[in-house]
Scaffold this motif. Structure first.
Motif, PDB file in Angstrom:
ATOM      1  N   ASN A  25     150.183 -43.988  65.167  1.00 38.56           N
ATOM      2  CA  ASN A  25     151.213 -42.836  65.611  1.00 38.56           C
ATOM      3  C   ASN A  25     150.253 -41.754  66.289  1.00 38.56           C
ATOM      4  N   PRO A  26     149.832 -41.764  67.655  1.00 40.95           N
ATOM      5  CA  PRO A  26     149.162 -40.832  68.246  1.00 40.95           C
ATOM      6  C   PRO A  26     149.789 -39.247  68.348  1.00 40.95           C
ATOM      7  N   ARG A  27     149.391 -38.302  67.700  1.00 43.39           N
ATOM      8  CA  ARG A  27     150.021 -37.023  67.900  1.00 43.39           C
ATOM      9  C   ARG A  27     150.496 -36.421  69.169  1.00 43.39           C
ATOM     10  N   ASP A  28     149.681 -37.027  70.222  1.00 45.60           N
ATOM     11  CA  ASP A  28     150.275 -36.378  71.310  1.00 45.60           C
ATOM     12  C   ASP A  28     151.036 -37.417  72.096  1.00 45.60           C
ATOM     13  N   MET A  29     151.670 -38.455  71.546  1.00 45.75           N
ATOM     14  CA  MET A  29     152.750 -39.280  72.162  1.00 45.75           C
ATOM     15  C   MET A  29     153.950 -39.018  71.218  1.00 45.75           C
ATOM     16  N   GLN A  30     155.029 -39.406  71.905  1.00 46.36           N
ATOM     17  CA  GLN A  30     156.436 -39.151  71.167  1.00 46.36           C
ATOM     18  C   GLN A  30     156.800 -40.430  70.250  1.00 46.36           C
ATOM     19  N   ALA A  31     156.029 -41.533  70.445  1.00 47.05           N
ATOM     20  CA  ALA A  31     156.331 -42.767  69.891  1.00 47.05           C
ATOM     21  C   ALA A  31     155.259 -43.566  69.403  1.00 47.05           C
ATOM     22  N   THR A  32     155.413 -44.628  68.403  1.00 39.89           N
ATOM     23  CA  THR A  32     154.047 -45.399  68.103  1.00 39.89           C
ATOM     24  C   THR A  32     153.459 -46.190  69.240  1.00 39.89           C
ATOM     25  N   LEU A  33     152.113 -46.378  69.235  1.00 39.40           N
ATOM     26  CA  LEU A  33     151.342 -47.012  70.351  1.00 39.40           C
ATOM     27  C   LEU A  33     151.132 -48.333  69.912  1.00 39.40           C
ATOM     28  N   SER A  34     150.925 -48.523  68.766  1.00 39.89           N
ATOM     29  CA  SER A  34     150.342 -50.087  68.233  1.00 39.89           C
ATOM     30  C   SER A  34     150.920 -50.265  66.779  1.00 39.89           C
ATOM     31  N   ILE A  35     151.128 -51.425  66.743  1.00 40.93           N
ATOM     32  CA  ILE A  35     151.097 -52.122  65.164  1.00 40.93           C
ATOM     33  C   ILE A  35     150.327 -53.079  64.720  1.00 40.93           C
ATOM     34  N   MET A  36     150.030 -53.257  63.906  1.00 42.38           N
ATOM     35  CA  MET A  36     149.143 -54.166  63.390  1.00 42.38           C
ATOM     36  C   MET A  36     149.791 -55.271  62.308  1.00 42.38           C
ATOM     37  N   SER A  37     149.521 -56.699  62.400  1.00 45.93           N
ATOM     38  CA  SER A  37     149.944 -57.659  61.860  1.00 45.93           C
ATOM     39  C   SER A  37     148.882 -58.293  61.211  1.00 45.93           C
ATOM     40  N   ALA A  38     148.613 -58.708  59.767  1.00 51.19           N
ATOM     41  CA  ALA A  38     147.658 -59.434  59.374  1.00 51.19           C
ATOM     42  C   ALA A  38     148.471 -60.514  58.514  1.00 51.19           C
ATOM     43  N   PRO A  39     147.864 -61.764  58.679  1.00 52.83           N
ATOM     44  CA  PRO A  39     148.565 -62.896  57.894  1.00 52.83           C
ATOM     45  C   PRO A  39     148.441 -62.520  56.276  1.00 52.83           C
ATOM     46  N   ASP A  40     147.443 -61.870  55.913  1.00 54.66           N
ATOM     47  CA  ASP A  40     147.196 -61.555  54.395  1.00 54.66           C
ATOM     48  C   ASP A  40     147.515 -60.155  54.115  1.00 54.66           C
ATOM     49  N   GLY A  41     148.261 -59.575  55.077  1.00 57.66           N
ATOM     50  CA  GLY A  41     148.719 -58.338  54.618  1.00 57.66           C
ATOM     51  C   GLY A  41     149.967 -58.061  53.523  1.00 57.66           C
TER      52      GLY A  41
ATOM     53  N   MET B  53     153.568 -34.295  75.809  1.00 58.48           N
ATOM     54  CA  MET B  53     153.547 -35.139  76.959  1.00 58.48           C
ATOM     55  C   MET B  53     154.984 -35.785  77.185  1.00 58.48           C
ATOM     56  N   SER B  54     155.395 -35.540  78.644  1.00 55.97           N
ATOM     57  CA  SER B  54     156.853 -36.213  78.815  1.00 55.97           C
ATOM     58  C   SER B  54     156.684 -37.520  78.749  1.00 55.97           C
ATOM     59  N   ILE B  55     158.066 -37.916  78.508  1.00 53.03           N
ATOM     60  CA  ILE B  55     158.376 -39.221  78.557  1.00 53.03           C
ATOM     61  C   ILE B  55     157.757 -40.090  79.743  1.00 53.03           C
ATOM     62  N   GLY B  56     158.056 -39.605  81.117  1.00 53.16           N
ATOM     63  CA  GLY B  56     157.561 -40.282  82.281  1.00 53.16           C
ATOM     64  C   GLY B  56     155.818 -40.507  82.358  1.00 53.16           C
ATOM     65  N   ALA B  57     155.193 -39.330  81.950  1.00 53.54           N
ATOM     66  CA  ALA B  57     153.908 -39.487  81.673  1.00 53.54           C
ATOM     67  C   ALA B  57     153.361 -40.407  80.643  1.00 53.54           C
ATOM     68  N   GLU B  58     154.020 -40.447  79.584  1.00 58.80           N
ATOM     69  CA  GLU B  58     153.622 -41.303  78.545  1.00 58.80           C
ATOM     70  C   GLU B  58     153.842 -42.825  78.873  1.00 58.80           C
ATOM     71  N   LYS B  59     154.828 -43.093  79.586  1.00 61.71           N
ATOM     72  CA  LYS B  59     154.993 -44.579  79.942  1.00 61.71           C
ATOM     73  C   LYS B  59     154.029 -44.880  80.836  1.00 61.71           C
ATOM     74  N   ILE B  60     153.509 -43.709  81.822  1.00 63.88           N
ATOM     75  CA  ILE B  60     152.449 -44.344  82.824  1.00 63.88           C
ATOM     76  C   ILE B  60     151.226 -44.462  82.006  1.00 63.88           C
ATOM     77  N   LEU B  61     150.957 -43.558  81.060  1.00 66.39           N
ATOM     78  CA  LEU B  61     149.620 -43.839  80.347  1.00 66.39           C
ATOM     79  C   LEU B  61     149.817 -45.181  79.421  1.00 66.39           C
ATOM     80  N   ARG B  62     150.789 -45.301  78.812  1.00 69.23           N
ATOM     81  CA  ARG B  62     150.816 -46.709  78.010  1.00 69.23           C
ATOM     82  C   ARG B  62     150.647 -47.831  79.030  1.00 69.23           C
ATOM     83  N   GLY B  63     151.197 -47.797  80.256  1.00 68.50           N
ATOM     84  CA  GLY B  63     151.007 -49.005  81.111  1.00 68.50           C
ATOM     85  C   GLY B  63     149.500 -49.146  81.587  1.00 68.50           C
TER      86      GLY B  63
END
Length: 294
Positions: A53-69, A1-11
């Motif tokens: 980290n989706p395989r079809d994306m060039q970068a991380t999509l989400s990160i999770m933070s837990a108070p007891d992690g 996936m191109s960077i442009g297409a990825e930015k649109i999908l993320r949005g």
């Protein structure tokens, strides 16, 4: 996936996610795992890791933070959010998050409230990669991408980013926790349409005791929130509703009659857990201000 297409999908993903969250303030793991966008399923959370980290994306999509992690995720001086590297090499899962930093791609921060329940904060951006401290700095607003040294902002920049953090991080979490406690219904009128509900502070946010905690909050529909903030509605320490004489003496509309006058003297709906119920000392202070205004 191109960077442009990825930015649109993320949005598109982020906007759709924000629409879902507006109803209840939270999303479940199931909703994040089977996230449907125009008939296509996207996985917004990983099965077992705190980074997606989706395989079809060039970068991380989400990160999770837990108070007891196991990681030391934290707010930094009320301005930026520090997200710790995953254990092991500085690359691995961290490599795609570093790529999000290099490409200035928006990502989703998932703040866990309880097992399987999250508050999404999005879009957020990686603005610094601190290999020495093994952490990424996460900014909650695109404008923070323009700060030259995010970890050492000027006093003016610090004031600005602190305001951003309060609005983008603490307020959504406060709303989510309050709506969960009140089962997504107005404490005054029992309206249960999430998009019409706010988390109202008993002691206002700027005050010293105006903490973003559930016992300083009330789930109120927008009309009763407005009335509470303008001293047209008060709630005493015994959880009873009081309507201002300005509205009690009015015969202008059915809204005044049914939405206010008939509620006078009634009791608010309370959370099931005692620890989530409004703090009576705070209610007393706020009710005194209501009486003074009347």
């Amino acid at each position: 996936m191109s960077i442009g297409a990825e930015k649109i999908l993320r949005g598109q993903i982020i906007e759709h996610l924000k629409g879902i969250v507006s109803a209840s303030g939270t999303v479940t793991r199931e909703q994040l795992w089977d996230f449907d966008l125009d008939g296509t399923t996207h996985r917004l959370i990983d099965r077992s890791r705190g980074i997606r980290n989706p395989r079809d994306m060039q970068a991380t999509l989400s990160i999770m933070s837990a108070p007891d992690g196991p990681y030391t995720d934290q707010d930094l001086d009320g301005s930026l959010f520090a997200y710790a590297y995953r254990e092991g090499t500085v690359d691995g899962d961290n490599a795609k998050l570093r790529r999000a930093y290099e490409l200035e791609l928006p990502i989703i921060l998932l703040r866990r409230l309880s097992p399987g329940v999250y508050v999404p904060i999005c879009p957020v951006y990686v603005v610094e990669d601190d290999t020495e401290k093994r952490q990424f700095l996460i900014a909650l607003d695109a404008d923070l991408l323009n700060i030259a040294q995010p970890s050492s902002p000027t006093p003016l920049e610090r004031k600005y980013v602190s305001q951003i953090t309060k609005r983008r991080l603490h307020q959504p979490e406060f709303r989510a926790r309050v709506l969960l406690a009140y089962k997504s219904r107005c404490a005054v009128c029992r309206l249960d349409h999430g998009r019409l509900l706010d988390a109202a502070h008993i002691i206002p946010d700027p005050d010293e005791d105006g903490t973003p905690t559930v016992d300083n909050g009330l789930s109120l529909c927008k009309i009763h929130h407005g009335a509470y903030d303008t001293a047209l509605l008060g709630i005493d320490p015994n959880y009873r509703i009081h309507i201002s004489p300005q509205l009690l003496g009015s015969n202008e509309s059915p809204v005044i009659q049914y939405g206010f006058q008939q509620l006078n003297g009634g009791e608010i709906a309370l959370p099931t857990r005692t620890s989530d119920r409004p703090d009576t000392d705070r209610l007393r202070i706020r009710f005194e201000r209501f009486q003074e205004a009347c």
